[in-house]
Design a protein around this motif. Structure first.
Motif, PDB file in Angstrom:
ATOM      1  N   ILE A   1       5.316  48.342   4.734  1.00 43.27           N
ATOM      2  CA  ILE A   1       4.154  48.794   3.993  1.00 43.27           C
ATOM      3  C   ILE A   1       3.146  47.847   3.552  1.00 43.27           C
ATOM      4  N   ASP A   2       4.073  46.908   2.837  1.00 39.38           N
ATOM      5  CA  ASP A   2       3.268  45.574   2.453  1.00 39.38           C
ATOM      6  C   ASP A   2       2.521  44.982   3.374  1.00 39.38           C
ATOM      7  N   LEU A   3       3.070  44.775   4.715  1.00 40.22           N
ATOM      8  CA  LEU A   3       2.684  44.027   5.690  1.00 40.22           C
ATOM      9  C   LEU A   3       1.478  44.803   6.410  1.00 40.22           C
ATOM     10  N   MET A   4       1.661  46.078   6.444  1.00 35.83           N
ATOM     11  CA  MET A   4       0.411  46.881   7.033  1.00 35.83           C
ATOM     12  C   MET A   4      -0.772  46.825   6.131  1.00 35.83           C
TER      13      MET A   4
ATOM     14  N   LEU B   1     -11.193  45.305   4.328  1.00 30.84           N
ATOM     15  CA  LEU B   1     -11.274  46.693   4.334  1.00 30.84           C
ATOM     16  C   LEU B   1     -11.042  46.967   2.876  1.00 30.84           C
ATOM     17  N   GLY B   2     -12.053  47.195   2.104  1.00 30.73           N
ATOM     18  CA  GLY B   2     -11.918  47.608   0.671  1.00 30.73           C
ATOM     19  C   GLY B   2     -11.635  48.767   0.466  1.00 30.73           C
ATOM     20  N   GLN B   3     -11.913  49.917   1.460  1.00 36.40           N
ATOM     21  CA  GLN B   3     -11.867  51.108   1.042  1.00 36.40           C
ATOM     22  C   GLN B   3     -10.513  51.712   1.706  1.00 36.40           C
ATOM     23  N   ALA B   4      -9.575  51.280   1.920  1.00 37.60           N
ATOM     24  CA  ALA B   4      -8.430  51.660   2.606  1.00 37.60           C
ATOM     25  C   ALA B   4      -7.325  52.067   1.535  1.00 37.60           C
ATOM     26  N   HIS B   5      -6.887  53.109   1.542  1.00 39.06           N
ATOM     27  CA  HIS B   5      -5.725  53.567   0.588  1.00 39.06           C
ATOM     28  C   HIS B   5      -4.598  54.254   1.300  1.00 39.06           C
ATOM     29  N   LEU B   6      -3.484  53.652   0.601  1.00 34.83           N
ATOM     30  CA  LEU B   6      -1.921  54.266   1.175  1.00 34.83           C
ATOM     31  C   LEU B   6      -1.683  55.504   0.600  1.00 34.83           C
ATOM     32  N   LYS B   7      -1.016  56.436   1.190  1.00 36.27           N
ATOM     33  CA  LYS B   7      -0.179  57.355   0.849  1.00 36.27           C
ATOM     34  C   LYS B   7       1.319  57.478   1.417  1.00 36.27           C
ATOM     35  N   VAL B   8       2.015  57.389   0.353  1.00 40.19           N
ATOM     36  CA  VAL B   8       3.435  57.141   0.608  1.00 40.19           C
ATOM     37  C   VAL B   8       4.486  58.375   0.252  1.00 40.19           C
ATOM     38  N   GLY B   9       5.055  58.961   1.158  1.00 40.32           N
ATOM     39  CA  GLY B   9       6.136  60.081   0.846  1.00 40.32           C
ATOM     40  C   GLY B   9       7.433  59.963   1.510  1.00 40.32           C
ATOM     41  N   SER B  10       8.189  60.995   1.323  1.00 40.14           N
ATOM     42  CA  SER B  10       9.494  61.030   2.070  1.00 40.14           C
ATOM     43  C   SER B  10       9.658  62.361   2.664  1.00 40.14           C
ATOM     44  N   VAL B  11      10.179  62.195   4.005  1.00 40.26           N
ATOM     45  CA  VAL B  11      10.727  63.524   4.757  1.00 40.26           C
ATOM     46  C   VAL B  11      12.253  63.591   4.856  1.00 40.26           C
ATOM     47  N   GLY B  12      12.764  63.072   3.739  1.00 40.27           N
ATOM     48  CA  GLY B  12      14.451  63.013   3.410  1.00 40.27           C
ATOM     49  C   GLY B  12      15.197  62.900   4.281  1.00 40.27           C
ATOM     50  N   ASP B  13      16.576  63.184   4.180  1.00 42.23           N
ATOM     51  CA  ASP B  13      17.499  62.983   5.091  1.00 42.23           C
ATOM     52  C   ASP B  13      17.459  64.563   6.108  1.00 42.23           C
TER      53      ASP B  13
ATOM     54  N   VAL C   1      -2.581  43.415   6.326  1.00 39.72           N
ATOM     55  CA  VAL C   1      -3.693  43.324   7.464  1.00 39.72           C
ATOM     56  C   VAL C   1      -4.908  43.860   7.270  1.00 39.72           C
ATOM     57  N   VAL C   2      -4.987  45.056   6.455  1.00 40.99           N
ATOM     58  CA  VAL C   2      -6.274  45.652   6.259  1.00 40.99           C
ATOM     59  C   VAL C   2      -6.910  44.769   5.002  1.00 40.99           C
ATOM     60  N   GLN C   3      -6.096  44.074   4.188  1.00 40.63           N
ATOM     61  CA  GLN C   3      -6.955  43.224   3.175  1.00 40.63           C
ATOM     62  C   GLN C   3      -7.390  42.080   3.762  1.00 40.63           C
ATOM     63  N   VAL C   4      -6.410  41.314   4.978  1.00 44.61           N
ATOM     64  CA  VAL C   4      -7.127  40.170   5.658  1.00 44.61           C
ATOM     65  C   VAL C   4      -8.233  40.585   6.446  1.00 44.61           C
ATOM     66  N   LEU C   5      -8.409  41.861   6.990  1.00 49.05           N
ATOM     67  CA  LEU C   5      -9.786  42.114   7.646  1.00 49.05           C
ATOM     68  C   LEU C   5     -10.819  42.241   6.617  1.00 49.05           C
TER      69      LEU C   5
END
Lengths: 435, 435
Positions: free
Chosen positions: B153-156, B165-177, B159-163
């Protein structure tokens, strides 16, 4: 049983996997980078065209009666699709299509373009031929001058020189103007018709439509007849203009010291090819020894529905270049990396390792161990990954804000402050050390 | 009428053609170069897989009941072909296939791989969707640790930081086991079954097979019922292990200052996805605002016929990034070139111009005029081509072995010896000034 890649395709693998020449991602990238640099420095503009094209483009651009269209075309279908799509078998028609469609005629002429990417032909994989292969294409649009042809040949030659291929050799010829070829075709028909029952069935058909293609025939009967009748070459039928054009091209090559062999036997099956035609060969890559070829195609634009447009260009096969480099033992081993491998000795230092790694990645290649480990284990792992430097943080280093550093090439060890680490490795801010 | 490129495909054009964002070769290259640098510096290895894959791979790797396989797959046929070929619709299955097939298990684990290239889906072009689009894929194979997810997630994000892009935002969740999802599916069936006659026909079918996919349904009837019943989220059904895994991932992101939003509604239709799942969005690119997404797919290898193998990775859409960069007005204008344009004033100096150009091309971008022209004409042409320097050789210069040089940016002019020209332009031997 696990799923395999399709026949006639390759995966490109990283250096750590010790890939063969056709699977080496590093060698493949190096070829594209070197060719791109030669072409960019000559003022050629990079473009890219889609992998999907219309069947019409291939039929007009490669020739409806060619083997590529008749036997080797990959058709693409989809649900509810009427697009009549194919996978492009070569690049020239696509570049000319893109030139016409995007109004590149507005740009200063002559316009030099280059592109690279995968091409697709349903070739016989039993003979080791690839179905997805890769080409570098250079095309100059908007000049009928011999200088454009000579510069194109010179640039193709420069690419193999920059790659270090010592055994490549150029064969240059001419397919003349349309009227020249008409005279030559009439000559061939007259020569071969009396013996036509000795020709292969394919060549008997070709006799009326395109007797030049008989000269390329691999059929033993055809080859026997041709060696018996020893027909004159197309080069002997060149008109004055085509002859002057060829002399001008070879004159430039002579003055620049570009070595070539005049080859009177070069022909092209397609009628829009005109005048200069050439091939680049390499002795070390088997019977079909071509690294690539080129030619002038002033008639192509009109076949694609455009206005008259002069064009000349070439294609080099990337996999052919890889085989030639291997043959000359010029496939460079990837250099020892400049990577740093960071590890924590106990769980307590893991956050410091991660924070330092994230920071250093702005400057150079930095890997970190996912788990704390003893120093010897980290060192073994760093070596397996081809790293140059090992940086360890244990309880002592953490207390003092320092890192234990080891140069894995020389064995030298020392301690340094985390903040000084990048400078110690010669990683200056803003310098690209990753490629 | 001339031949066009297929619907849903693009040509990439050079800066001189003033291309739009989706046609800019320079912007496209810049994205790939920046992403590649971020990933290389993290120790990821570049690989490439073919564009042709077997239908079996797509069916197992994307899911037989997915829209991609059922409706959007491009089938590839050829004469006498039984290969059951398709154009790859995404990259993850191909990377795992290449890992298994080429024995990359022998390499140090976890192995970080990245690739980029065209993907193909027969999408609805009326909505402006591309049928050939491009992705950057990052995959880590051989680690079940939350640190692998967090680093991905940090590397993704990097990439957008290096490009820029100030308006990108991450959504993180889990689909469980798998067991968590089984419990959630049972819950959904119980909740929705009593009202199943209100579901769309598609969703009624999904109720038994995969009720999670009902949550993604665009059908108004389904959306109405869902908003009425307000089902609990999958995140509420996570077991202890999946919950701990997610907490560890978000703990790393918090400690590194990577901003994200916990999104309890993220689901994946495919059963081999497990635990962490995330999406990267950008407000400026319309309703379907995803730049890309990622997740953990520990079950995929076994579906492809391999042994158990943990995996986590992501894909970014290159065209989505281009649209976002345009939206933020961060699509850089290509810099003024550093190219030299050489011209002869009369035919007699043309050989000297050609010889000098061929020599200088080893050091920097050098174009030359194909014909002798007056100085003013050469200057106009140099400006049209975006050159920085104009070098002229006329009868006087030829006599003295000199070149008249003009800096087209400042207007300054001077004479220099041909041998000193490169140094005057700041082109040092061995320095790459072309990129």
């Amino acid at each position: 049983m696990s799923i395999s890649r399709p026949k006639g395709t390759m995966d490109l693998l990283p250096p750590l996997a010790r890939p063969g020449p056709l699977q080496s991602q590093a060698a493949f990238s190096r070829i594209l980078h070197s060719a791109g640099q030669v072409l960019n420095r000559a003022g050629a503009q990079a473009i890219a065209t889609p992998i999907l094209e219309s069947r019409q483009l291939a039929e007009h651009g490669v020739g409806q009666s060619s083997d590529i269209v008749l036997k080797e075309m990959f058709e693409v279908r989809y649900q509810g699709g009427h697009g009549d799509l194919i996978l492009r078998p070569e690049g020239t028609a696509s570049v000319v299509r893109a030139y016409l469609e995007n109004g590149l005629k507005q740009l200063p002429a002559p316009l030099k373009l280059w592109t690279s990417g995968p091409m697709f032909r349903a070739e016989n994989v039993q003979k080791g031929r690839l179905r997805q292969f890769h080409q570098i294409d250079y095309e100059v649009l908007g000049s009928d001058q011999p200088l454009a042809d000579a510069e194109a040949i010179d640039l193709m030659w420069s690419v193999v020189q920059v790659l270090g291929l010592g055994q490549a050799h150029l064969k240059v010829g001419s397919v003349g103007d349309p009227a020249d070829r008409e005279r030559y075709r009439a000559y061939l028909r007259e020569l071969l018709s009396p013996a036509q029952e000795r020709l292969s069935p394919d060549s008997r058909r070709r006799l009326e439509v395109n007797p030049l293609r008989i000269l390329d025939s691999k059929a033993p009967a055809d080859q026997e007849l041709l060696s018996e009748l020893a027909p004159q070459n197309l080069l002997d039928f060149l008109g004055e203009e085509a002859r002057e054009h060829l002399d001008a091209v070879t004159g430039y090559l002579d003055s620049w010291g570009v070595p070539y062999q005049l080859d009177p036997s070069i022909v092209r099956g397609l009628d829009y090819y005109q005048r200069t035609a050439w091939e680049l060969h390499h002795g070390g890559i088997g019977a079909k020894s071509a690294l690539g070829g080129g030619g002038r195609y002033d008639g192509l634009s009109e076949l694609l529905g455009g206005k008259a447009l002069s064009g000349v260009g070439w294609a080099l096969g990337v996999e052919r270049l890889l085989l030639a480099l291997q043959e000359e033992q010029s496939l460079q081993e990837p250099e020892l990396g400049s990577a740093l491998y960071l590890g924590a000795l106990t769980e307590a230092e893991q956050p410091a390792v991660l924070a330092l790694a994230r920071e250093l990645r702005a400057l150079g290649t930095t890997e970190f161990a996912y788990r704390p480990r003893p120093a010897a284990t980290h060192q073994r792992e760093a070596l397996r990954r081809g790293a140059r430097w090992l940086g360890l943080i244990g309880p002592e280093e953490r207390g003092s804000g320092r890192v234990s550093l080891k140069d894995l090439a020389s064995g030298e060890r020392w301690e340094t402050g985390a903040a000084q680490l990048a400078a110690q490795l010669g990683w200056a801010a803003g310098r690209d050390t990753s490629r």
